[in-house]
Design a protein around this motif. Structure first.
Motif, short mmCIF file in Angstrom:
data_model
loop_
_atom_site.label_atom_id
_atom_site.label_comp_id
_atom_site.label_asym_id
_atom_site.label_seq_id
_atom_site.Cartn_x
_atom_site.Cartn_y
_atom_site.Cartn_z
N LYS A 36 0.83 -1.21 0.00
CA LYS A 36 0.00 0.00 0.00
C LYS A 36 0.86 1.25 0.00
CE LYS A 36 -3.69 -2.58 0.73
NZ LYS A 36 -4.89 -2.68 -0.05
N ASN A 95 -8.64 5.28 -0.87
CA ASN A 95 -8.78 3.85 -1.21
C ASN A 95 -8.41 3.69 -2.68
OD1 ASN A 95 -10.95 3.76 1.28
ND2 ASN A 95 -9.83 1.85 0.93
N SER A 96 -8.37 2.44 -3.12
CA SER A 96 -7.84 2.20 -4.46
C SER A 96 -8.82 2.55 -5.59
CB SER A 96 -7.38 0.75 -4.59
OG SER A 96 -8.43 -0.11 -4.25
N PHE A 118 -15.64 -4.46 5.85
CA PHE A 118 -14.92 -3.47 5.04
C PHE A 118 -15.86 -2.80 4.03
CE2 PHE A 118 -13.00 -2.58 0.93
CZ PHE A 118 -12.07 -1.61 1.27
N ALA A 168 -7.05 -9.36 5.57
CA ALA A 168 -6.74 -8.31 4.58
C ALA A 168 -7.61 -8.42 3.34
CB ALA A 168 -5.27 -8.38 4.19
N ARG A 179 -3.72 6.32 -6.59
CA ARG A 179 -3.20 5.23 -5.74
C ARG A 179 -2.62 4.12 -6.62
NH1 ARG A 179 -5.46 2.55 -1.19
NH2 ARG A 179 -4.45 0.76 -2.17
N ASN A 183 -9.79 -5.92 -2.64
CA ASN A 183 -10.57 -4.84 -3.25
C ASN A 183 -10.24 -4.72 -4.74
OD1 ASN A 183 -12.64 -3.08 -2.68
ND2 ASN A 183 -11.30 -1.34 -2.23
N ALA A 227 -11.25 3.52 4.04
CA ALA A 227 -11.77 2.35 4.75
C ALA A 227 -10.68 1.31 4.64
CB ALA A 227 -13.03 1.84 4.06
N SER A 228 -10.58 0.42 5.63
CA SER A 228 -9.45 -0.50 5.55
C SER A 228 -9.65 -1.79 6.33
CB SER A 228 -8.20 0.22 6.08
OG SER A 228 -7.09 -0.62 5.97
N THR A 229 -9.09 -2.87 5.76
CA THR A 229 -8.99 -4.10 6.52
C THR A 229 -7.66 -4.10 7.30
OG1 THR A 229 -8.00 -5.20 4.59
CG2 THR A 229 -10.38 -5.47 4.89
N GLY A 230 -6.90 -3.03 7.22
CA GLY A 230 -5.70 -2.88 8.06
C GLY A 230 -4.52 -2.22 7.39
N ASN A 231 -4.07 -2.77 6.28
CA ASN A 231 -2.84 -2.25 5.67
C ASN A 231 -3.00 -0.85 5.07
OD1 ASN A 231 -0.98 -4.28 6.25
ND2 ASN A 231 -1.83 -5.58 4.64
N THR A 232 -4.11 -0.62 4.42
CA THR A 232 -4.34 0.71 3.84
C THR A 232 -4.34 1.76 4.94
OG1 THR A 232 -5.55 -0.15 1.94
CG2 THR A 232 -6.01 2.11 2.53
N ILE A 237 -13.21 -9.27 1.87
CA ILE A 237 -13.95 -8.24 1.12
C ILE A 237 -14.95 -8.93 0.19
CG2 ILE A 237 -13.66 -6.43 -0.66
CD1 ILE A 237 -10.91 -5.82 0.63
#
Ligand code: PLP
Ligand SMILES: N[C@@H](CCOP(=O)(O)O)C(=O)O
Length: 392
Positions: free
Chosen positions: A97, A190-191, A170, A283, A196, A224, A119-124, A286
């Protein structure tokens, strides 16, 4: 450079503050390939080596990219195929990321934005928090409550982001973020944000730079669905510029419990989100990948495929990468090896070809997933005799 809709082809100025076309389609940056330089000499590889391929002039950087590309010699012996791993866990916050954020946060400053959101599952969230700190701007990160790995949560907190747990997954958090960015004047990273993905396309540029050739296949986890789209764009640009003469096949791997793209791919039915995604690989937990049309196009155009793997297969692959190659990656990243193993087993891939796995995030981000599976033995007395007993 301009932004172009992937559905209707409508063009927008690169400084228009928008993430989608008026028709609802995803946007992508049209790279000025006349400006892009042939710098591929295998030396001094870092993300900003490829600045002439990137759509920003300013630079908020933590020295991202230049990640190692390992030949997995021990696994090659076992499986009888040529395998490499591009280890994205070696980035400043421990995941790919950072490539997207160095470009995305630079763009935020160019646009005069002083607040960013994801918004994120963690790494973002970890990555956005770090780059926002570096840029001196405010970051808001919305995460699914109770479903984010410990290390990633700690990162977002210590980098100073405003961490907002959401009662939902997410996909729910992303819905709120999209609305907030439209109505509250915060820049969304976000992507779906095409800038990004420009940063993330440098994975392709680096792979070519480091190997000196284009591999036959790229195998990577899909959540994602931004990264698979970005890497494909990178390889296509190399090809269109006339630097390379070949394109790789893109193989997207999803976790069984969160695999809407695999379902559509295998059944031939229309893409439909999964309501309640579930997997140990948080991660990629989604159900409604925002970039699915770009990912679909990447796989179709490249002659690749989508495949899914079970949580057990993911955890076994994680252990294999660590114990056979010294590579500790988080579960989502191990989905790439799990996918390749499955494809070899079912005879879906050619054993004479080369495979580059994208290992997307560092294993230390999610220590619990390992500690929950293994128990330490009872402590021994601090004597040589006691130790001799252990190794007898
Ligand atoms: C470690 C890791 N691997 C893979 C992915 C999937 O990437 P993408 O969302 O770009 O498909 C993510 C995030 O989604 C991630 O954090
Ligand atoms: N795994 C991702 C999910 C969000 O993906 P993004 O690329 O759209 O930001 C995360 O780390 O949050």
């Amino acid at each position: 450079m301009v932004l172009k809709c992937i559905e209707c082809g409508r063009k927008y100025d690169e400084n228009d503050l928008r993430y989608r076309c008026e028709c609802g389609g995803l946007l992508e940056v049209v790279t000025d390939l006349d400006r892009a330089e042939d710098v591929f000499d295998g030396k001094n590889v870092t993300l900003w080596k490829y600045k002439s391929w990137l759509p920003v002039k300013s630079r908020v950087s933590l020295n991202e990219g230049g990640t190692p590309l390992y030949k997995l010699k021990n696994l090659e012996k076992g499986f009888g195929v040529e395998i490499y791993a591009k280890n994205e866990g070696a980035n400043p916050t421990g995941s790919f990321k950072d490539r997207g954020m160095t470009v995305g946060v630079s763009k935020a400053l160019e646009l005069g934005m002083d607040k960013v959101i994801c918004a994120s599952t963690g790494n973002t969230s970890a990555s956005l928090a770090a780059y926002a700190a570096r840029a001196g701007i405010k970051a808001y990160v919305l995460v699914p409550s109770g479903k984010i790995a410990l290390g990633k949560l700690a990162q977002a907190i210590i980098y100073g982001a405003r961490v907002v747990p959401v009662r939902g997954n997410f996909d729910d958090a992303l819905r709120v973020v999209v609305e907030a960015s439209a109505k509250l004047g915060v820049y969304m990273l976000n992507s779906i944000n095409p800038f990004r993905l420009e940063g993330q396309k440098t994975i392709a540029l680096e792979i070519y730079d480091q190997l000196g050739f284009v591999p036959d296949n790229i195998v990577l986890p899909v959540g994602n669905a931004g990264n698979i789209s970005a890497i494909w764009k990178g390889f296509k640009e190399l090809y269109e510029k006339g630097i390379t003469e070949k394109l790789p096949r893109m193989m997207g791997i999803q976790a069984e419990g969160a695999s809407p793209l695999v379902r559509a791919w295998k059944t031939g039915e229309k893409f439909k989100p999964i309501e309640k995604p579930e997997t140990v690989a948080t991660a990629i937990r989604i159900g409604n990948p925002a970039n699915w049309p770009k990912a679909w196009r990447a796989v179709k155009e490249s002659g690749g495929l989508f495949e899914s793997v079970s949580d057990e297969e993911i955890l076994q692959a994680q252990q294999l990468l660590a114990s056979k190659e010294g590579l500790f990656v988080e579960p989502a990243s191990a989905a790439s090896l799990a996918g390749l193993i499955k494809l070899l087993e079912i005879g879906e891939v050619d054993r004479s070809e080369s495979y580059v796995l994208i290992t997307t995030g560092h294993g230390l981000k999610d220590p619990n997933v390992v500690l929950n599976r293994f128990t330490l033995p009872e402590p021994i007395e601090p004597t040589l005799d006691a130790f001799k007993e252990v190794i007898r």
